[in-house]
Write a protein that holds these residues in place. Structure first.
Motif, short mmCIF file in Angstrom:
data_model
loop_
_atom_site.label_atom_id
_atom_site.label_comp_id
_atom_site.label_asym_id
_atom_site.label_seq_id
_atom_site.Cartn_x
_atom_site.Cartn_y
_atom_site.Cartn_z
N CYS A 496 -10.57 59.12 45.71
CA CYS A 496 -10.16 60.18 46.63
C CYS A 496 -9.83 59.61 48.02
CB CYS A 496 -11.27 61.22 46.73
SG CYS A 496 -10.93 62.57 47.86
N LEU A 497 -10.67 58.70 48.51
CA LEU A 497 -10.43 58.09 49.82
C LEU A 497 -9.16 57.23 49.80
CD1 LEU A 497 -14.08 57.07 50.76
CD2 LEU A 497 -12.69 58.83 51.88
N LEU A 498 -8.93 56.51 48.70
CA LEU A 498 -7.70 55.73 48.57
C LEU A 498 -6.47 56.64 48.60
CD1 LEU A 498 -8.28 52.93 45.89
CD2 LEU A 498 -7.68 52.63 48.29
N SER A 499 -6.60 57.78 47.92
CA SER A 499 -5.50 58.74 47.89
C SER A 499 -5.18 59.25 49.30
CB SER A 499 -5.86 59.91 46.97
OG SER A 499 -4.85 60.89 46.97
N VAL A 500 -6.22 59.48 50.09
CA VAL A 500 -6.01 59.95 51.47
C VAL A 500 -5.35 58.85 52.30
CG1 VAL A 500 -7.16 60.74 53.57
CG2 VAL A 500 -7.95 61.56 51.34
N VAL A 501 -5.72 57.59 52.05
CA VAL A 501 -5.09 56.47 52.76
C VAL A 501 -3.58 56.49 52.56
CG1 VAL A 501 -4.87 53.95 52.84
CG2 VAL A 501 -7.14 54.99 52.73
N SER A 502 -3.15 56.80 51.33
CA SER A 502 -1.71 56.82 51.04
C SER A 502 -1.00 57.98 51.75
CB SER A 502 -1.48 56.93 49.53
OG SER A 502 -1.87 58.21 49.03
N LEU A 503 -1.78 59.00 52.17
CA LEU A 503 -1.18 60.16 52.85
C LEU A 503 -1.15 60.01 54.37
CD1 LEU A 503 -2.93 63.03 50.81
CD2 LEU A 503 -0.59 62.20 50.53
N CYS A 504 -1.94 59.05 54.89
CA CYS A 504 -2.04 58.90 56.34
C CYS A 504 -0.69 58.48 56.93
CB CYS A 504 -3.10 57.86 56.69
SG CYS A 504 -4.79 58.40 56.34
N GLU A 505 -0.31 59.17 58.00
CA GLU A 505 0.98 58.90 58.64
C GLU A 505 0.86 57.92 59.79
OE1 GLU A 505 2.26 62.77 59.71
OE2 GLU A 505 2.76 63.37 57.65
N SER A 506 -0.33 57.77 60.35
CA SER A 506 -0.53 56.84 61.47
C SER A 506 -1.53 55.76 61.08
CB SER A 506 -1.02 57.57 62.71
OG SER A 506 -2.33 58.07 62.51
N ARG A 507 -1.41 54.61 61.72
CA ARG A 507 -2.33 53.51 61.44
C ARG A 507 -3.74 53.87 61.88
NH1 ARG A 507 -2.40 49.22 57.97
NH2 ARG A 507 -4.54 48.51 58.27
N GLU A 508 -3.86 54.67 62.94
CA GLU A 508 -5.17 55.08 63.44
C GLU A 508 -5.93 55.89 62.39
OE1 GLU A 508 -7.14 57.68 67.12
OE2 GLU A 508 -4.96 57.44 66.96
N ASP A 509 -5.23 56.89 61.80
CA ASP A 509 -5.87 57.70 60.76
C ASP A 509 -6.23 56.85 59.55
OD1 ASP A 509 -5.74 59.96 62.29
OD2 ASP A 509 -3.95 60.78 61.32
N MET A 510 -5.34 55.94 59.20
CA MET A 510 -5.58 55.07 58.06
C MET A 510 -6.83 54.23 58.27
SD MET A 510 -2.94 52.33 56.37
CE MET A 510 -3.44 51.26 55.01
N ASP A 511 -7.00 53.70 59.46
CA ASP A 511 -8.18 52.88 59.77
C ASP A 511 -9.47 53.70 59.72
OD1 ASP A 511 -6.66 50.60 60.05
OD2 ASP A 511 -6.44 50.79 62.23
N LYS A 512 -9.39 54.98 60.13
CA LYS A 512 -10.58 55.85 60.07
C LYS A 512 -11.04 56.05 58.62
CE LYS A 512 -9.55 58.52 64.27
NZ LYS A 512 -9.14 59.84 64.80
N VAL A 513 -10.08 56.29 57.73
CA VAL A 513 -10.43 56.50 56.32
C VAL A 513 -10.91 55.19 55.69
CG1 VAL A 513 -9.58 57.27 54.08
CG2 VAL A 513 -8.74 58.36 56.16
N LEU A 514 -10.27 54.07 56.05
CA LEU A 514 -10.69 52.77 55.52
C LEU A 514 -12.11 52.41 55.98
CD1 LEU A 514 -7.44 50.62 55.81
CD2 LEU A 514 -8.53 51.45 53.71
N THR A 515 -12.50 52.89 57.15
CA THR A 515 -13.87 52.67 57.63
C THR A 515 -14.87 53.38 56.71
OG1 THR A 515 -13.09 52.49 59.91
CG2 THR A 515 -15.43 52.94 59.59
N CYS A 516 -14.54 54.59 56.30
CA CYS A 516 -15.39 55.31 55.34
C CYS A 516 -15.43 54.56 54.01
CB CYS A 516 -14.86 56.72 55.12
SG CYS A 516 -14.91 57.79 56.58
N LEU A 517 -14.26 54.10 53.57
CA LEU A 517 -14.17 53.39 52.29
C LEU A 517 -14.92 52.06 52.34
CD1 LEU A 517 -12.97 53.46 49.44
CD2 LEU A 517 -10.91 52.38 50.35
N GLN A 518 -14.97 51.45 53.51
CA GLN A 518 -15.69 50.18 53.68
C GLN A 518 -17.16 50.34 53.31
OE1 GLN A 518 -14.39 47.17 54.70
NE2 GLN A 518 -16.39 46.17 54.56
N GLN A 519 -17.74 51.50 53.66
CA GLN A 519 -19.14 51.76 53.34
C GLN A 519 -19.35 51.98 51.85
OE1 GLN A 519 -20.92 54.81 55.90
NE2 GLN A 519 -19.22 54.57 57.33
#
Length: 700
Positions: A496-519
């Motif tokens: 689900c988090l990976l799917s959201v990463v593919s939807l992110c339009e800005s690098r900032e939003d992408m990094d926020k989701v990747l931070t969650c995925l990192q955990q």
């Protein structure tokens, strides 16, 4: 002096007539009386221990009736074997249930009952129990002791009283005392103690009857000690005791739970051949066994057997049949069974309605689900907690928003069926399906107020809903609260988090989701960075991808690959997307993607995401271009399958796939016969390939 073992044996001398040189020593005897009874006397100690009545004539059950363990299992009824009616097989069970010993009238019964209540009410320890026993109202007799033993409810006290009676040594301990004690121990699932008593009976030469063996076998079954149940069943046969129908039905259930379908069928047919008429419980065992195997032919066989033997299904059998039809994927037959149940005059209970709701939800039968819901309300059929949650899940599967909200409101007003985490999860799934982020977040806030914790599935549904709405900050907060409440991210949440990463339009939003995925899964974050690096080699990507997929559960492997391809396409890394599609195909994540017949070649993208489906189409067109270049033979028709989507709010692949075809100006058109199918003729595709490939197909 030889000890006599006097057991009549059936001995038949078969004289082969085809060998004229062999002297026929028994001609006269064979003609006059081919069957005789002999009494054999021997002084062998080993022979004294054996009872040859069944071990010699039937042989151990494990070597005759039951096949070897390495034989293939059947998923349906085996072919019948003809049996000579003049020489039928020996019976394998007794057709008479063992009669229970009658109780003699006791004029002191009221006094004894009061004393039994005093024993039940005392503290549950040996000292307190023995202290009360000192006030036994009269000298214990067999009848008095048996009445007290039958009245003791805690198994610990029944066992203590049984041992106390034995130490008194006032009368011989008979089988019935052991049987009553064992039944109390069975209630407490104390198989070890039951087996100790059984071995004690054998040592003291106290006969074990059908009730004894039935209690041992059913207790072993309740404790999931199926091998022990089989062991005692075979010991029963070796002693020469025939099981009655109660014991026989119990062992059928044991073999069914072990998944030994062939053995169950063999036992069933041997029993019927012996004159046994199975009851509803036995048929329920057979139906459940075939249902768990997903064997519809086996279920149909059981229904035919019930009809031929004149056994009318009761509610338990109907419930088992419905569950079996659900596992076999037969919603139409399940509906027919439910109608038959109502016509027979039976009233469905909570289990019936739960099974049917699951089937309709899984099959996405919205019309039938609505009719069931209306009928339930009109006839005021019983509802329990499991049924409420099943109906909510059914509404989520089908997309019945209004009905789900009404059910949820009913649960809130109910005193015994208040919504739990699964109830809230179903509602979150429904609001996520329709994209109602506002109501989904209201539920999330409400859960913290009423003290219901978010589970991993509810967290996944809510994060997916927020991701589609691009509300990344709220998504991060929901994820943080979930982890604080003890939710452990699983593979589906990572997908689900990976799917959201593919939807992110800005690098900032992408990094926020990747931070969650990192955990949740740091390896995935590292891999996302690796595929973003255009200088990364395919070999290094291949090795890391293989390691990630190997450590992922089967049902999440393809979604992982789909999401990674989507991320590549969202970042315009189309070449890397093709690399990942190749790796996914290489490791078996996309079976059935390509199908070929003499007349038609097709691409099946129904299990792919939007980005993966577009990549697969481009790859296919590139392959076809090479085939055309080499002037190889092509079929008359080409097709692509996207599926139409069965969910009420499902957009499916069809629209996005059609848009991509239009972007490529590919000659595929929507089939008039079937939704979600795009077709093109050989001539149309050849003309397009010659004018567009490779510039469009591979790089568009």
């Amino acid at each position: 002096m030889a000890a006599a073992l006097s057991t009549p044996l059936d001995v038949h001398f078969a004289i082969p007539q085809s060998d004229p040189k062999r002297p026929n020593l028994f001609t006269k005897t064979a003609k006059q009386n081919p069957r005789r009874k002999f009494t054999i006397s021997c002084n062998s100690p080993e022979s004294l221990k054996r009872n040859p009545s069944l071990s010699e004539q039937l042989h151990p059950l494990s070597t005759t009736t039951l096949p070897k363990n390495d034989q293939p299992r059947l998923l349906s009824k085996p072919k019948s074997t003809w049996v000579n009616p003049t020489k039928p097989k020996r019976s394998v069970l007794s057709l008479q249930r063992q009669t229970r010993s009658p109780y003699a009238y006791n004029p002191k019964v009221r006094e004894l009952k009061l004393f039994a209540k005093k024993l039940n009410d005392c503290e549950n320890n040996e000292a307190a129990f023995l202290s009360v026993l000192e006030d036994f109202p009269q000298q214990p007799t067999k009848e008095n002791a048996l009445l007290i033993l039958n009245s003791l409810k805690p198994w610990q006290k029944a066992h203590l009283f049984f041992n106390w009676i034995k130490t008194k040594n006032l009368f011989p301990m008979e089988t019935i005392f052991y049987n009553v004690t064992m039944k109390s121990l069975r209630f407490g699932r104390q198989f070890e103690l039951i087996e100790e008593l059984a071995n004690e009976m054998v040592s003291n030469e106290i006969p074990l009857d059908n009730i004894t063996y039935s209690t041992i076998i059913t207790c072993a079954k309740r404790c999931n000690l199926f091998d022990k149940a089989v062991e005692w069943f075979e010991r029963m046969y070796k002693t020469g005791l025939m099981p009655d129908e109660v014991t026989y039905s119990a062992i059928l259930d044991v073999y069914a739970k072990l998944g030994k379908i062939e053995e169950v069928i063999s036992l069933y047919e041997r029993g019927v051949a012996s004159g046994w008429k199975p009851d509803s419980i036995a048929f329920s065992v057979l139906v459940k066994m075939f249902g768990q195997a997903g064997d519809y032919d086996g279920i149909r066989y059981v229904l035919q057997e019930m009809k031929s033997l004149g056994v009318q299904p009761n509610l338990v059998v109907y419930n088992t049949l419905l569950e079996a039809m659900g596992k076999a994927g037969k919603p139409g037959l399940a509906r027919s069974l439910f109608e038959e149940l109502l016509e027979s005059g039976l009233t469905p209970n909570e289990k019936t309605l739960t099974a049917l709701a699951k089937i309709y939800g899984k099959a996405r039968w919205a019309k039938d689900a609505l009719e069931l819901w209306k009928e339930m309300k009109a006839k005021k059929w019983p509802m329990d907690f499991i049924l409420y949650n099943t109906l909510l899940t059914m509404c989520a599967d089908i997309g019945l928003v209004d009905e789900a909200e009404q059910l949820f409101a009913d649960m809130k007003q109910s005193e015994r069926c208040r919504p739990d985490s699964w109830s809230y999860t179903a509602m979150l799934k429904i609001y996520g399906s329709v994209g109602n982020v506002g109501k989904a977040m209201e539920l999330f806030e409400e859960m913290s107020v009423v003290g219901v914790e978010l589970n991993v599935m509810g967290s996944t549904c809510l994060i997916q809903c927020l991701g589609k709405a691009r509300r990344i900050d709220e998504l991060v907060r929901v994820y943080s609260v979930s982890v604080e409440q003890g939710v452990k991210p699983d593979d589906k949440l990572c997908v689900c988090l990976l799917s959201v990463v593919s939807l992110c339009e800005s690098r900032e939003d992408m990094d926020k989701v990747l931070t969650c995925l990192q955990q949740a899964n740091s390896r995935l974050v590292s891999f996302v960075k690796l595929i973003e690096d255009e200088n990364g080699s395919i070999e290094s990507i291949k090795q890391v991808f293989k390691g990630i997929i190997s450590d992922t559960k089967d049902d999440a492997r393809r979604p992982f690959c789909n999401c990674l391809i989507d991320i590549c396409r969202s970042k315009n890394l189309h070449g890397r997307a093709h690399d990942l599609l190749y790796l996914g195909t290489l490791y078996g994540l996309y079976p059935g993607l390509h199908n070929k017949t003499v007349d038609e070649w097709s691409l099946d993208v129904r299990s792919l995401s939007v980005g993966a489906a577009q990549t697969a189409l481009e790859s296919w067109m590139g392959t076809l271009a090479k085939i055309v270049e080499h002037e190889e033979a092509l079929p008359e028709l080409f097709s692509a399958q996207t599926g139409a989507g069965t969910h009420k709010f499902s957009q499916g692949l069809s629209n996005s796939f059609a848009s991509h075809l239009k972007k490529l100006a590919a000659p595929f058109r929507q089939s008039e016969e079937k939704a979600g199918r795009f077709v093109a003729t050989r001539e149309e595709l050849l003309l397009w390939l010659q004018s567009n490939v490779p510039s469009s197909a591979v790089t568009a």
